[in-house]
Scaffold this active site. Sequence first.
Site, PDB file in Angstrom:
ATOM      1  N   THR A  61     -22.473 -10.190  -8.276  1.00 13.01           N
ATOM      2  CA  THR A  61     -22.882 -11.113  -7.213  1.00 13.01           C
ATOM      3  C   THR A  61     -23.959 -10.471  -6.323  1.00 13.01           C
ATOM      4  OG1 THR A  61     -21.096 -10.218  -5.838  1.00 13.01           O
ATOM      5  CG2 THR A  61     -20.619 -12.240  -7.057  1.00 13.01           C
ATOM      6  N   HIS A  62     -24.736 -11.360  -5.667  1.00 11.50           N
ATOM      7  CA  HIS A  62     -25.566 -10.963  -4.517  1.00 11.50           C
ATOM      8  C   HIS A  62     -25.024 -11.839  -3.397  1.00 11.50           C
ATOM      9  CE1 HIS A  62     -28.595  -8.266  -6.048  1.00 11.50           C
ATOM     10  NE2 HIS A  62     -28.981  -9.095  -7.001  1.00 11.50           N
ATOM     11  N   LYS A  93     -26.766  -2.733  -3.328  1.00  2.79           N
ATOM     12  CA  LYS A  93     -27.856  -1.732  -3.257  1.00  2.79           C
ATOM     13  C   LYS A  93     -27.955  -1.117  -1.865  1.00  2.79           C
ATOM     14  CE  LYS A  93     -30.779  -3.511  -6.991  1.00  2.79           C
ATOM     15  NZ  LYS A  93     -30.138  -4.800  -7.325  1.00  2.79           N
ATOM     16  N   GLY A  98     -24.862   7.562   5.833  1.00  6.62           N
ATOM     17  CA  GLY A  98     -23.440   7.380   5.550  1.00  6.62           C
ATOM     18  C   GLY A  98     -22.703   6.492   6.533  1.00  6.62           C
TER      19      GLY A  98
HETATM   20  O1  6AU Z   1     -31.510 -11.036 -15.633  1.00  4.36           O
HETATM   21  P1  6AU Z   1     -32.222 -11.321 -14.316  1.00  4.36           P
HETATM   22  O2  6AU Z   1     -33.636 -10.791 -14.331  1.00  4.36           O
HETATM   23  O3  6AU Z   1     -32.166 -12.767 -13.933  1.00  4.36           O
HETATM   24  O4  6AU Z   1     -31.397 -10.587 -13.165  1.00  4.36           O
HETATM   25  C1  6AU Z   1     -31.242  -9.195 -13.127  1.00  4.36           C
HETATM   26  C2  6AU Z   1     -30.281  -8.793 -12.017  1.00  4.36           C
HETATM   27  C3  6AU Z   1     -30.752  -9.142 -10.601  1.00  4.36           C
HETATM   28  C4  6AU Z   1     -31.284  -7.836 -10.043  1.00  4.36           C
HETATM   29  O5  6AU Z   1     -31.060  -7.730  -8.645  1.00  4.36           O
HETATM   30  C5  6AU Z   1     -30.471  -6.784 -10.809  1.00  4.36           C
HETATM   31  O6  6AU Z   1     -30.097  -7.382 -12.050  1.00  4.36           O
HETATM   32  N1  6AU Z   1     -31.204  -5.522 -11.102  1.00  4.36           N
HETATM   33  C6  6AU Z   1     -30.659  -4.259 -10.722  1.00  4.36           C
HETATM   34  C7  6AU Z   1     -29.277  -4.025 -10.371  1.00  4.36           C
HETATM   35  C8  6AU Z   1     -28.190  -4.662 -11.064  1.00  4.36           C
HETATM   36  O7  6AU Z   1     -28.973  -3.147  -9.590  1.00  4.36           O
HETATM   37  C9  6AU Z   1     -31.449  -3.121 -10.818  1.00  4.36           C
HETATM   38  C10 6AU Z   1     -32.698  -3.186 -11.469  1.00  4.36           C
HETATM   39  O8  6AU Z   1     -33.364  -2.182 -11.651  1.00  4.36           O
HETATM   40  N2  6AU Z   1     -33.123  -4.403 -11.920  1.00  4.36           N
HETATM   41  C11 6AU Z   1     -32.428  -5.558 -11.756  1.00  4.36           C
HETATM   42  O9  6AU Z   1     -32.872  -6.608 -12.228  1.00  4.36           O
HETATM   43  O10 6AU Z   1     -29.634  -9.579  -9.863  1.00  4.36           O
END
Ligand code: 6AU
Length: 265
Positions: A61-62, A93, A98
């Site tokens: 989730t976001h 993220k 801390g």
């Molecule tokens: O498959 P997508 O492109 O629709 O979505 C990719 C999901 C998004 C990004 O915020 C996340 O993965 N993401 C992350 C994460 C999970 O930390 C890191 C990254 O380098 N690239 C990325 O796309 O919710």
Amino acid sequence: MASTKTYAARAEGYANPAARSLLELMDRKKTNLCVSVDVTRKSSLLRIIDAVGPSVCLVKTHIDIIEDFDEDLVSQLQHLSSKHDFLIFEDRKFADIGNTVALQYSRGVHRIASWSHITNAHPVPGPGIITGLASIGQPLGRGLLLLAEMSSAGTLAAGAYTSAAIDMARAHRDFVIGFIAMKRFDGQEDFLILTPGVGLDVKGDGMGQQYRTPREVILDRGCDVIIVGRGIYGKGEGSDDDVIKAQAERYREEGWKAYLERTGQ
Ligand code: 6AU
């Protein structure tokens, strides 16, 4: 070699409860698929999660993009997690000192630590970010992933930065269970590698995202979990349920086939 061992065999090596549960359920449910549900309405979020539930080990989730977030959303999310047997990963993220991240993780409207089994953090502030998050998450049995690399074009998370992230994780193995990364790293310790930027039909999104196939990620690069968003739910608030279900199964099958090949099963 973690890449050729089964998820079930690796589960035994983890003291962290979130890592252990994740590996056990991946084995039990035969899935290394995490669906990323990046929609903005509570009803869309829950509908999509219910549709993909049978196919996934993890739902990502976001929570801060949900416009009508409330306590009931958390209860329903937890209900779906039990109904379909998956863990929850809030992709927060964290990236601050801390003391601040401990507050962001435990307080505010979202109270992430109370419902999210796994979360992630940028190593950029240094080891204090792990100490801060661990002070909240560890007593609850939660797990943390460090962003050692990113899927986006031109990322600064590479080279010496990535090596420093790995060293930070090594020093906190009880709470740091793995990485967001594009490949498995050499080393004695077993870390989970969760990999976004996975798509079967397109190569990018025009905003820097870069896609590889489940086979490239799991078999060629030795990663453990594929994270797929728009490739499964589609655009906006999501496609129809039957389309989403079919796409989730398509990615689950591709990811699992690549894992069986990698582990020689
Ligand atoms: O498959 P997508 O492109 O629709 O979505 C990719 C999901 C998004 C990004 O915020 C996340 O993965 N993401 C992350 C994460 C999970 O930390 C890191 C990254 O380098 N690239 C990325 O796309 O919710």
